[in-house]
Design a protein around this motif. Structure first.
Motif, PDB file in Angstrom:
ATOM      1  N   ILE A  89      33.064  45.431  41.280  1.00  0.00           N
ATOM      2  CA  ILE A  89      32.046  45.419  40.233  1.00  0.00           C
ATOM      3  C   ILE A  89      30.980  46.449  40.570  1.00  0.00           C
ATOM      4  CG2 ILE A  89      30.281  44.027  39.092  1.00  0.00           C
ATOM      5  CD1 ILE A  89      31.932  41.585  39.703  1.00  0.00           C
ATOM      6  N   SER A  90      30.632  47.267  39.602  1.00  0.00           N
ATOM      7  CA  SER A  90      29.586  48.258  39.812  1.00  0.00           C
ATOM      8  C   SER A  90      28.219  47.586  39.772  1.00  0.00           C
ATOM      9  CB  SER A  90      29.655  49.338  38.734  1.00  0.00           C
ATOM     10  OG  SER A  90      28.550  50.222  38.853  1.00  0.00           O
ATOM     11  N   VAL A  91      27.409  47.866  40.788  1.00  0.00           N
ATOM     12  CA  VAL A  91      26.027  47.382  40.813  1.00  0.00           C
ATOM     13  C   VAL A  91      25.064  48.559  40.927  1.00  0.00           C
ATOM     14  CG1 VAL A  91      26.627  45.132  41.775  1.00  0.00           C
ATOM     15  CG2 VAL A  91      26.160  47.039  43.328  1.00  0.00           C
ATOM     16  N   ASN A  92      25.579  49.742  40.646  1.00  0.00           N
ATOM     17  CA  ASN A  92      24.789  50.961  40.792  1.00  0.00           C
ATOM     18  C   ASN A  92      23.567  50.964  39.883  1.00  0.00           C
ATOM     19  OD1 ASN A  92      24.430  53.639  41.924  1.00  0.00           O
ATOM     20  ND2 ASN A  92      24.965  54.408  39.887  1.00  0.00           N
ATOM     21  N   ASP A  93      23.682  50.281  38.734  1.00  0.00           N
ATOM     22  CA  ASP A  93      22.594  50.286  37.764  1.00  0.00           C
ATOM     23  C   ASP A  93      21.563  49.188  38.009  1.00  0.00           C
ATOM     24  OD1 ASP A  93      24.556  48.425  37.212  1.00  0.00           O
ATOM     25  OD2 ASP A  93      24.160  48.410  35.057  1.00  0.00           O
ATOM     26  N   LEU A  94      21.779  48.352  39.023  1.00  0.00           N
ATOM     27  CA  LEU A  94      20.827  47.284  39.313  1.00  0.00           C
ATOM     28  C   LEU A  94      19.666  47.807  40.150  1.00  0.00           C
ATOM     29  CD1 LEU A  94      23.192  44.294  40.240  1.00  0.00           C
ATOM     30  CD2 LEU A  94      22.209  44.877  38.007  1.00  0.00           C
ATOM     31  N   LYS A  95      18.498  47.250  39.918  1.00  0.00           N
ATOM     32  CA  LYS A  95      17.353  47.588  40.745  1.00  0.00           C
ATOM     33  C   LYS A  95      17.480  46.896  42.103  1.00  0.00           C
ATOM     34  CE  LYS A  95      14.172  48.024  36.810  1.00  0.00           C
ATOM     35  NZ  LYS A  95      12.916  47.512  36.185  1.00  0.00           N
ATOM     36  N   PRO A  96      16.927  47.466  43.155  1.00  0.00           N
ATOM     37  CA  PRO A  96      16.983  46.801  44.464  1.00  0.00           C
ATOM     38  C   PRO A  96      16.369  45.404  44.396  1.00  0.00           C
ATOM     39  CG  PRO A  96      16.268  49.071  44.708  1.00  0.00           C
ATOM     40  CD  PRO A  96      16.288  48.801  43.233  1.00  0.00           C
ATOM     41  N   GLY A  97      17.030  44.449  45.061  1.00  0.00           N
ATOM     42  CA  GLY A  97      16.531  43.081  45.062  1.00  0.00           C
ATOM     43  C   GLY A  97      17.639  42.091  45.363  1.00  0.00           C
ATOM     44  N   ILE A  98      17.338  40.803  45.204  1.00  0.00           N
ATOM     45  CA  ILE A  98      18.290  39.718  45.441  1.00  0.00           C
ATOM     46  C   ILE A  98      18.820  39.230  44.102  1.00  0.00           C
ATOM     47  CG2 ILE A  98      18.591  37.389  46.372  1.00  0.00           C
ATOM     48  CD1 ILE A  98      16.397  37.990  48.365  1.00  0.00           C
ATOM     49  N   TYR A  99      20.151  39.079  44.005  1.00  0.00           N
ATOM     50  CA  TYR A  99      20.798  38.651  42.770  1.00  0.00           C
ATOM     51  C   TYR A  99      21.725  37.467  43.035  1.00  0.00           C
ATOM     52  CZ  TYR A  99      19.087  42.996  40.721  1.00  0.00           C
ATOM     53  OH  TYR A  99      18.279  44.001  40.260  1.00  0.00           O
ATOM     54  N   ILE A 100      22.016  36.730  41.974  1.00  0.00           N
ATOM     55  CA  ILE A 100      22.897  35.570  42.032  1.00  0.00           C
ATOM     56  C   ILE A 100      24.170  35.894  41.268  1.00  0.00           C
ATOM     57  CG2 ILE A 100      23.150  33.120  41.478  1.00  0.00           C
ATOM     58  CD1 ILE A 100      19.978  33.141  41.349  1.00  0.00           C
ATOM     59  N   LEU A 101      25.316  35.756  41.933  1.00  0.00           N
ATOM     60  CA  LEU A 101      26.610  35.965  41.291  1.00  0.00           C
ATOM     61  C   LEU A 101      27.263  34.612  41.048  1.00  0.00           C
ATOM     62  CD1 LEU A 101      29.264  38.622  41.961  1.00  0.00           C
ATOM     63  CD2 LEU A 101      29.962  36.229  42.021  1.00  0.00           C
ATOM     64  N   LYS A 102      27.730  34.403  39.826  1.00  0.00           N
ATOM     65  CA  LYS A 102      28.356  33.130  39.461  1.00  0.00           C
ATOM     66  C   LYS A 102      29.735  33.404  38.885  1.00  0.00           C
ATOM     67  CE  LYS A 102      27.294  28.832  36.987  1.00  0.00           C
ATOM     68  NZ  LYS A 102      26.299  28.158  36.117  1.00  0.00           N
ATOM     69  N   MET A 103      30.756  32.749  39.451  1.00  0.00           N
ATOM     70  CA  MET A 103      32.124  32.865  38.958  1.00  0.00           C
ATOM     71  C   MET A 103      32.534  31.540  38.332  1.00  0.00           C
ATOM     72  SD  MET A 103      35.553  32.216  39.210  1.00  0.00           S
ATOM     73  CE  MET A 103      36.033  31.670  40.833  1.00  0.00           C
ATOM     74  N   LYS A 104      33.040  31.592  37.084  1.00  0.00           N
ATOM     75  CA  LYS A 104      33.433  30.380  36.376  1.00  0.00           C
ATOM     76  C   LYS A 104      34.826  30.548  35.778  1.00  0.00           C
ATOM     77  CE  LYS A 104      30.086  30.207  33.395  1.00  0.00           C
ATOM     78  NZ  LYS A 104      29.218  29.718  32.298  1.00  0.00           N
ATOM     79  N   SER A 105      35.615  29.473  35.861  1.00  0.00           N
ATOM     80  CA  SER A 105      36.890  29.391  35.154  1.00  0.00           C
ATOM     81  C   SER A 105      37.101  27.929  34.787  1.00  0.00           C
ATOM     82  CB  SER A 105      38.034  29.910  36.029  1.00  0.00           C
ATOM     83  OG  SER A 105      38.289  29.017  37.092  1.00  0.00           O
ATOM     84  N   LYS A 106      38.288  27.574  34.321  1.00  0.00           N
ATOM     85  CA  LYS A 106      38.545  26.182  33.965  1.00  0.00           C
ATOM     86  C   LYS A 106      38.512  25.264  35.185  1.00  0.00           C
ATOM     87  CE  LYS A 106      41.420  27.183  29.912  1.00  0.00           C
ATOM     88  NZ  LYS A 106      42.769  27.031  29.302  1.00  0.00           N
ATOM     89  N   SER A 107      38.907  25.795  36.339  1.00  0.00           N
ATOM     90  CA  SER A 107      39.046  24.954  37.535  1.00  0.00           C
ATOM     91  C   SER A 107      37.997  25.208  38.599  1.00  0.00           C
ATOM     92  CB  SER A 107      40.434  25.167  38.162  1.00  0.00           C
ATOM     93  OG  SER A 107      41.453  24.905  37.226  1.00  0.00           O
ATOM     94  N   TYR A 108      37.271  26.329  38.502  1.00  0.00           N
ATOM     95  CA  TYR A 108      36.369  26.711  39.572  1.00  0.00           C
ATOM     96  C   TYR A 108      34.994  27.063  39.023  1.00  0.00           C
ATOM     97  CZ  TYR A 108      40.845  27.467  41.936  1.00  0.00           C
ATOM     98  OH  TYR A 108      42.096  27.318  42.456  1.00  0.00           O
ATOM     99  N   GLU A 109      34.001  26.860  39.866  1.00  0.00           N
ATOM    100  CA  GLU A 109      32.660  27.365  39.589  1.00  0.00           C
ATOM    101  C   GLU A 109      31.996  27.627  40.931  1.00  0.00           C
ATOM    102  OE1 GLU A 109      28.549  26.355  37.157  1.00  0.00           O
ATOM    103  OE2 GLU A 109      30.380  25.215  36.771  1.00  0.00           O
TER     104      GLU A 109
END
Length: 485
Positions: free
Chosen positions: A457-477
């Motif tokens: 995943i490209s994060v080149n366009d994000l400003k410096p800092g702390i981010y939260i990544l969330k992955m969701k599907s039918k069976s997982y979160e």
């Protein structure tokens, strides 16, 4: 002779490339605040995790018991509590795999805090659930088996014989939870009993701290009671004027070793402490971990070989604000192995236990690395050298105990990231999943759907800092944090 020591970064970050297959790092959480208190292996090598949860239950906070099988896969979860707040502080397990939990409750009255003891079968069925205390505040810090039919708890109470002051107490209960006797101590010199064990002479050994002005921590102490709670002796730990002993263990040679912290000379932070006493409470040696940052040892247990296992919190070596610190010390108090487990925000350990059958350590604590308004229970199982598989498995626990919750290892690297973030799953996912990136304030920044096991995943366009990544599907979160630089 008093000795101080510095733990070398080399030992803590020593790369350990080999570890047994039964090591893991596991996160258990609901949608709100959850806290890890204790973890046990049963006689069938299954796992029981004890904690507190605001995600589920009847009140603001309830006792949480999670059962995992011998592979650390989810079996069931149950909550216990009333309309108020229940807060577990310590748990123990006996040879029948029965679990005894103590802590505080406000379910009896919103204007007072009482002590509770909850006893459960291996399947989570209550044996008894009782509360103790008066119209003021009572707090229980620890629980221990005096013998096969008697349970001891200890803590502090405002309902003791010296009204208006905290009295330390030790209470004995029978196997039905009925009170047998209570021993109080303290007057204007208030006390807080933090932990207790039974000596080889069947005496009760208690550690804790005296309480100063404005409920502040004062001098730490060790004391000895007879089998009926009568005080035999009490000794303050000097030369440290302020601090607390939080946990105590019985050594094979009838001596005791305790852990905790002392307040540094500038009153700025806590520094971890390891102290060995003879059977009469005299200091044989102490080791002062002079870190120059806020840290403490929360729990200790002693192996039959004389080795000490310690878990706690350190802000010195972790990449986050607080990191879980685990260590193995020799019989004379020098560190043999150590490790740090921490992410970007706070993590701390509560207890550590040693499993003699497979020579592993089981550590439980709390992690704050789940985004806005969430904490989770972190469980580590390490090999004998304190190494563990760093690939994290997540289990999002549902309030539906019949739901077959799945877990999966998730790796995000590099972290911190600059241009790209690689997302790698430990096994194939046969369903489409969504990945969202949020700011720390909860604002969604990116959202895309994927179907491949490995993604960049490209994060080149994000400003410096702390981010939260969330992955969701039918069976997982799954939820993870990363830094963009």
């Amino acid at each position: 002779m008093i000795k101080a020591f510095l733990i070398s970064i080399f030992f803590i970050f020593l790369l350990q490339y080999s570890f047994s297959q039964n090591t893991f790092k596991l996160i258990l959480n609901g949608p709100s605040y959850d806290e890890g208190i204790a973890a046990f292996r049963t006689s069938e090598k299954a796992y029981r995790i004890i904690g507190n949860t605001s995600s589920y239950g009847n009140g603001g906070s309830d006792i949480w018991v999670i059962a995992l099988d011998s592979n650390a896969d989810f079996l069931w979860q149950k909550t216990y509590g009333g309309s108020g707040n229940e807060n577990a502080t310590k748990a123990i397990i006996n040879s029948k795999d029965e679990i005894y939990i103590t802590g505080s409750t406000t379910s009896n009255s919103q204007s007072s805090v009482n002590i509770f003891v909850l006893a459960l079968t291996n399947s989570g069925v209550p044996i008894f659930d009782k509360s103790y205390g008066g119209s003021d505040w009572d707090f229980s810090n620890s629980i221990f088996f005096q013998n096969d039919s008697t349970i001891l708890i200890c803590g502090k109470t405002f309902n003791g014989p010296n009204a208006g002051f905290y009295n330390s107490f030790v209470m004995a209960l029978n196997s039905h939870g009925d009170s047998l006797w209570t021993s109080f101590a303290g007057s204007i010199n208030e006390q807080d009993n933090r932990d207790l064990i039974i000596s080889q002479e069947k005496k009760i050994i208690v550690v804790g701290n005296k309480i100063g002005n404005n409920n502040s921590i004062d001098t730490s102490f060790i004391k000895c009671l007879d089998s009926l709670g009568n005080l035999l002796w009490i000794k303050s730990l000097t030369p440290y004027l302020k601090g607390s002993l939080l946990s105590v263990a019985l050594n094979p040679d009838t001596t005791f070793t305790a852990t905790g912290f002392h307040i540094d000379s500038t009153n700025s932070w806590r520094e971890p402490l390891l102290v060995k006493f003879d059977k009469n409470g005299n200091v044989l040696w102490y080791r002062d971990m002079q870190q120059g940052d806020d840290s403490y040892f929360a729990n200790i247990n002693a192996e039959s070989s004389g080795i000490y296992n310690i878990a706690g919190m350190s802000t010195k070596y972790s990449s986050g604000l607080q990191g879980i610190f685990i260590a193995q010390f020799s019989h004379d108090g020098w560190m043999m192995n150590g490790n740090i487990a921490g992410w970007l925000l706070d993590d701390y350990a509560r207890t550590i236990t040693f499993n003699i059958l497979d020579s592993t350590y089981l550590i439980v604590g709390t992690t704050y690395n789940f985004g806005v308004s969430m904490t989770g229970i972190i469980v580590l199982q390490t090999d004998y050298s304190m190494a563990f598989d760093t690939a994290t498995r997540f289990i999002l626990v549902s309030s539906n105990t019949e739901l077959n919750i799945k877990s999966i290892a998730l790796k995000i690297f590099p972290n911190p990231a600059h241009d790209f973030l690689n997302i790698q799953f430990g096994k194939s996912i046969d369903e489409e999943f969504q990945i969202e990136i949020f700011s720390q304030e909860g604002k969604i920044i990116k959202s895309n759907y994927y179907s491949n096991i490995d993604n960049k995943i490209s994060v080149n366009d994000l400003k410096p800092g702390i981010y939260i990544l969330k992955m969701k599907s039918k069976s997982y979160e799954l939820v993870h944090k990363f830094i963009k630089f």
